[in-house]
Design an enzyme around this catalytic site. Structure first.
Site, PDB file in Angstrom:
ATOM      1  N   CYS A  73       0.794  -1.227   0.000  1.00  0.00           N
ATOM      2  CA  CYS A  73       0.000   0.000   0.000  1.00  0.00           C
ATOM      3  C   CYS A  73       0.826   1.277   0.000  1.00  0.00           C
ATOM      4  CB  CYS A  73      -0.936   0.007   1.215  1.00  0.00           C
ATOM      5  SG  CYS A  73      -2.096  -1.358   1.216  1.00  0.00           S
ATOM      6  N   GLY A  74       2.107   1.189  -0.292  1.00  0.00           N
ATOM      7  CA  GLY A  74       2.904   2.392  -0.272  1.00  0.00           C
ATOM      8  C   GLY A  74       2.813   3.150  -1.571  1.00  0.00           C
TER       9      GLY A  74
END
Length: 262
Positions: free
Chosen positions: A107-108
């Site tokens: 999710c970065g």
């Protein structure tokens, strides 16, 4: 070199008021740098299996290639973590035409759908397929039953390509984008027609995931998790049916509900 997707590690587990020493299984992360025509293009952090499918699917989703025969030479050096791709058409590829970046496993820092290549490769769903509500639930159950690595580690995402009755292929990766790219690569390598197919997915339907589905060309996306509002806006425009929160005997249809029948 035989890469492993998981390793055993001794841990101290706290349960019911006591500490216990036990062996647990954890997933591997593997950085793979893709070189295209001698230029460093991107580094993917992935699960170290089905790497050929991953690279080909990623290049297709980024608009670098459309068909596997556009690749002249392909090699992977697993010991160093490099994939070398030489295209037949060396003149029209310039890495400056794409946004070079390191893509993390979850999710970065992700891919943004406003890139020009995304606009070129996303497809509007056109097939008039439909499936029953029971089939939605059945396909999700089949995906979960296939996910042995998740059952052992809890650390991966799963994706499956289906027809209107059954799973055709499943792929697993620590990165949800990678799992989808492996599906894409498999379809290109095996010349599978996908416009009448369904994507079943374990993770959240983000705008990035929805765009992946559009590039693949499927008409229905089924997930056990939630969608985002931006993903649903894109699904509405691209004529894609989105089904979320498939859990037990219930689910939600967010866009183009006509493809899901009783």
């Amino acid at each position: 070199m035989n890469l492993s997707v998981k390793k055993e590690r001794v841990i101290h587990q706290y349960r019911a008021g006591k500490f216990n020493c036990k062996t647990d299984e954890v997933v591997e992360e593997f950085p793979l740098t893709i070189m295209v025509n001698g230029e460093e293009f991107v580094t993917l952090v992935c699960s170290p299996e089905h790497l050929r499918e991953l690279v080909i699917g990623f290049l297709a989703s980024e608009g670098v290639i459309r068909f596997k025969n556009e690749i002249k030479r392909f090699t992977i050096d697993e010991s160093m973590g490099f994939a070398y791709v030489e295209l037949n058409d060396t003149k029209n590829f310039r890495s400056s035409d794409f946004t070079k970046r390191v893509i993390g496993s979850c999710c970065g820092k992700g891919r943004h759908f406003y890139f020009l290549q995304d606009v070129k490769t996303a497809k509007t769903a056109i097939d008039k397929i439909n499936i029953s509500a029971e089939t939605c639930i059945h396909l999700m159950m089949c995906l979960q039953n296939e996910s042995q690595l998740f059952q052992h580690t809890g650390g991966v995402h799963n994706a499956g390509l289906c027809d209107t009755e059954k799973l055709i292929i499943t792929r697993t990766d620590i990165g949800r984008h990678n799992a989808l790219d492996k599906i894409f690569g498999y379809c290109l390598l095996h010349r599978i027609f996908v416009r009448d197919k369904i994507l079943v997915f374990s993770g959240r339907i983000s705008s990035e995931v929805l765009l992946k589905a559009a590039k693949l060309g499927v008409s229905i996306v089924i997930s056990k998790s939630a969608p985002t509002e931006l993903a649903l806006k894109m699904a509405e425009e691209l004529n894609i049916t989105t089904v979320g929160f498939v859990r037990g005997d219930s689910f939600n249809i967010y866009t183009h509900h006509q493809r899901i029948i009783e």
